[in-house]
Every structure is written in structure tokens, then in C-alpha cells.
Design an enzyme around this catalytic site. Sequence first.
Site, short mmCIF file in Angstrom:
data_model
loop_
_atom_site.label_atom_id
_atom_site.label_comp_id
_atom_site.label_asym_id
_atom_site.label_seq_id
_atom_site.Cartn_x
_atom_site.Cartn_y
_atom_site.Cartn_z
N GLU A 144 0.83 -1.20 0.00
CA GLU A 144 0.00 0.00 0.00
C GLU A 144 0.87 1.26 0.00
O GLU A 144 0.60 2.21 -0.74
CB GLU A 144 -0.92 0.01 1.22
CG GLU A 144 -1.83 1.22 1.27
CD GLU A 144 -2.53 1.39 2.61
OE1 GLU A 144 -3.71 1.76 2.61
OE2 GLU A 144 -1.88 1.15 3.66
N TRP A 156 -8.66 -1.78 0.21
CA TRP A 156 -9.37 -0.59 -0.24
C TRP A 156 -10.65 -0.91 -1.01
O TRP A 156 -11.33 -0.01 -1.51
CB TRP A 156 -8.45 0.29 -1.11
CG TRP A 156 -7.56 1.19 -0.31
CD1 TRP A 156 -6.27 0.98 0.05
CD2 TRP A 156 -7.91 2.46 0.25
NE1 TRP A 156 -5.77 2.02 0.78
CE2 TRP A 156 -6.76 2.96 0.91
CE3 TRP A 156 -9.07 3.24 0.24
CZ2 TRP A 156 -6.75 4.19 1.57
CZ3 TRP A 156 -9.06 4.47 0.88
CH2 TRP A 156 -7.91 4.92 1.54
N TYR A 168 -4.63 9.89 -0.69
CA TYR A 168 -3.22 9.95 -0.30
C TYR A 168 -2.22 10.23 -1.42
O TYR A 168 -1.62 11.29 -1.49
CB TYR A 168 -2.85 8.65 0.41
CG TYR A 168 -3.62 8.44 1.67
CD1 TYR A 168 -3.26 9.10 2.85
CD2 TYR A 168 -4.73 7.58 1.71
CE1 TYR A 168 -3.98 8.92 4.02
CE2 TYR A 168 -5.46 7.40 2.88
CZ TYR A 168 -5.08 8.07 4.04
OH TYR A 168 -5.80 7.90 5.18
N CYS A 172 -6.86 9.74 6.84
CA CYS A 172 -6.80 9.55 8.30
C CYS A 172 -5.38 9.86 8.79
O CYS A 172 -5.21 10.68 9.68
CB CYS A 172 -7.20 8.13 8.66
SG CYS A 172 -8.91 7.74 8.27
N ARG A 186 -5.70 12.11 12.23
CA ARG A 186 -6.90 12.78 12.72
C ARG A 186 -7.91 11.78 13.26
O ARG A 186 -8.68 12.06 14.17
CB ARG A 186 -7.57 13.58 11.59
CG ARG A 186 -8.08 12.68 10.47
CD ARG A 186 -9.08 13.34 9.57
NE ARG A 186 -9.54 12.39 8.56
CZ ARG A 186 -10.64 11.66 8.67
NH1 ARG A 186 -11.42 11.76 9.73
NH2 ARG A 186 -10.97 10.80 7.72
N ASP A 207 -8.59 4.06 13.82
CA ASP A 207 -9.22 2.80 14.20
C ASP A 207 -8.14 1.97 14.90
O ASP A 207 -7.33 1.33 14.25
CB ASP A 207 -9.75 2.11 12.94
CG ASP A 207 -10.32 0.72 13.20
OD1 ASP A 207 -10.20 0.22 14.35
OD2 ASP A 207 -10.86 0.12 12.26
#
Length: 310
Positions: free
Chosen positions: A66, A88, A130, A192, A212, A215
Site C-alpha cells: 500500500e 481498499w 493519499y 486519516c 486525525r 481505528d
Amino acid sequence: MNNMPHYEEQYLSLMRQIWENGSVQRDRTGVGTKALFGATMRFSLADDAIPLLTTKRVYWKTAAREMLWFLTGNTNIRPLLEQKVKIWTDWPLDRYRRETGADISQDDFEQRIVEDTAFAEKWGDLGPVYGAQWVNWPRYEAAENGLFRRAAKGIDQVSLLVECLKNNPGSRRHIIEGWNVAELDQMALPPCHKTYQFHVADGVLSCILFQRSCDLGLGFAFNAFSAALLTRMLASVCGYQAGELIWQGGDVHLYLNHAPLVEEQLSRTPSGAPKLKLLRLADSIFDYRIEDFEVVDYQPQSHISAPVAV
């Protein structure tokens, strides 16, 4: 004898604190969470150390693939699925089902993405997530009649970072930023792990990652490994040693439907000291490949599965 706490103890302590004392919140997914606002953890990267969780198996090659995908600037899941990386898929699959009403299985959807170029272009793209922001942040140039148009090539933050780290190590502007306010509504999921800041001192490169939203049960393991990997790659191509990963979380949460995961993981004891080896020095940070990475001395306990909240 080393009496220092295992690096993973801070993670388990934070998990326990949130699970026992976190505020119950309604969230975007509708699942509900227990959450805490504001948390920090620090992990040494010296001597090839890598903050892989040992109380459950982390599929680090998936996280590495990733990260390499981010660095290409690609925002379509097709290259990931061609490598059997499915992390994803949930977001474009959910959009496809909502917009078409089709009752398609995940396997069939992924197969169509891989085999059908036109289908992949329409349904496999995540928007400017991203990688798009990292290496192609939108830039605008003057056109006729006082108007502006989007430039063919945007701002490559990663290349600028590498040059700054090499040529101006004392700068306080070693930053990769993913939070492009103008494009958030076009993203399948706003970033995130949004801000990376790097710091050089005495030939040692360290990183602060600000997340921010985290999980903690599922995402953190990948986020921490990926940030550490990025730091190692940068240190390597810039001629530094790797120092420390400082992880900071804003809204740090555990999903209410992750109770089996949380309780099982909290019952386990961390052990071991895995190391990440970079098997070659790449000419550029963009030249690294999955076969350039090796993790040794990693003997995790068994994988713990849990559903992803979309």
C-alpha cells in the site's frame, strides 16, 4: 537484563484505557465507537527496529505494498488487487452497489476490476486520496483573460521533501500533507494519517505522524508500520540513520462491534523484537520494490479478524 517495557505495552495500555473509559460516540459508519481524543506513542527505529504488533499477526507486506502504491500517485485499486491487496475494496464496492443497485459479491467485483480496464476506470478509482496529494497536489497556472487552469503536473511533495532533507536538514518544514480541503468531497475517504513531519538531528531522521482519526483495533497496526517504513526509506535515500516514530492520534477509537478483537488482544502478552531490513539502497525513494524489504525475528500470535466499518 533489559527491564524496559515492551514497545507494544503502550498500545495495549491505550486500547485498555479506551475500552474501559472511552466515551461512547455515534460515528459516520453508524456502528458506534468508544473514543478518546488525543494520544501519543513513541517507537524506536534504531538498529532496524520496527513497531509491528506481536499480540496478533500483522500482514506487513500488505501495508508495504500500500505504501509503495501511495508513492506512485495512483488512486485506483486495480494495481493493489493485482497484488491480492484488498484493503481498499470496501469503499468503491459500496459505491457501486449503491449507484447501480447490483447485488455483486466482493470477489466478483474485484475480478471485474482486474480484468476489465473500462470497469476499473469507472468504478475502481478512489478520488484524489493519499498518493494524489503526496506527489501531485493540484497546482494552477495563469491562462488567458485573467483565468487560471489546472497545471498538467502538480506539486510533488515527496520529491521536495527528499531534496529538503538532503540539502537543508535543519528546516522545520519537512512535511507531507494529505488534507487538501478543496478536494475532500471527491475522496472515497478523507486521509486519516494526514500529516507527516520529519526531523533531522545529528544524522538521525525521525518522524511524527499525526492521525486525525485512528481505528485502533484494525488500522493502527498498518499505519504505524507504514510510517516507520516510509521513515526508513527516506533515511536510506537521504543518507541518515533512522531514529524514532512518534505517533499522534486525534480521535482514537475502538468500534463497538470489535469487542471480540479487543478482549482477545488485551488477554495476550507482547514479546519479541522484530526488525525491518532494507536489502538494497535504491537510487530514489520511488524505486523501492516489495522484494527490497525483509522482516526478521517476527513471531506474532495468531491473527484476530474483525469487520471494517465503511
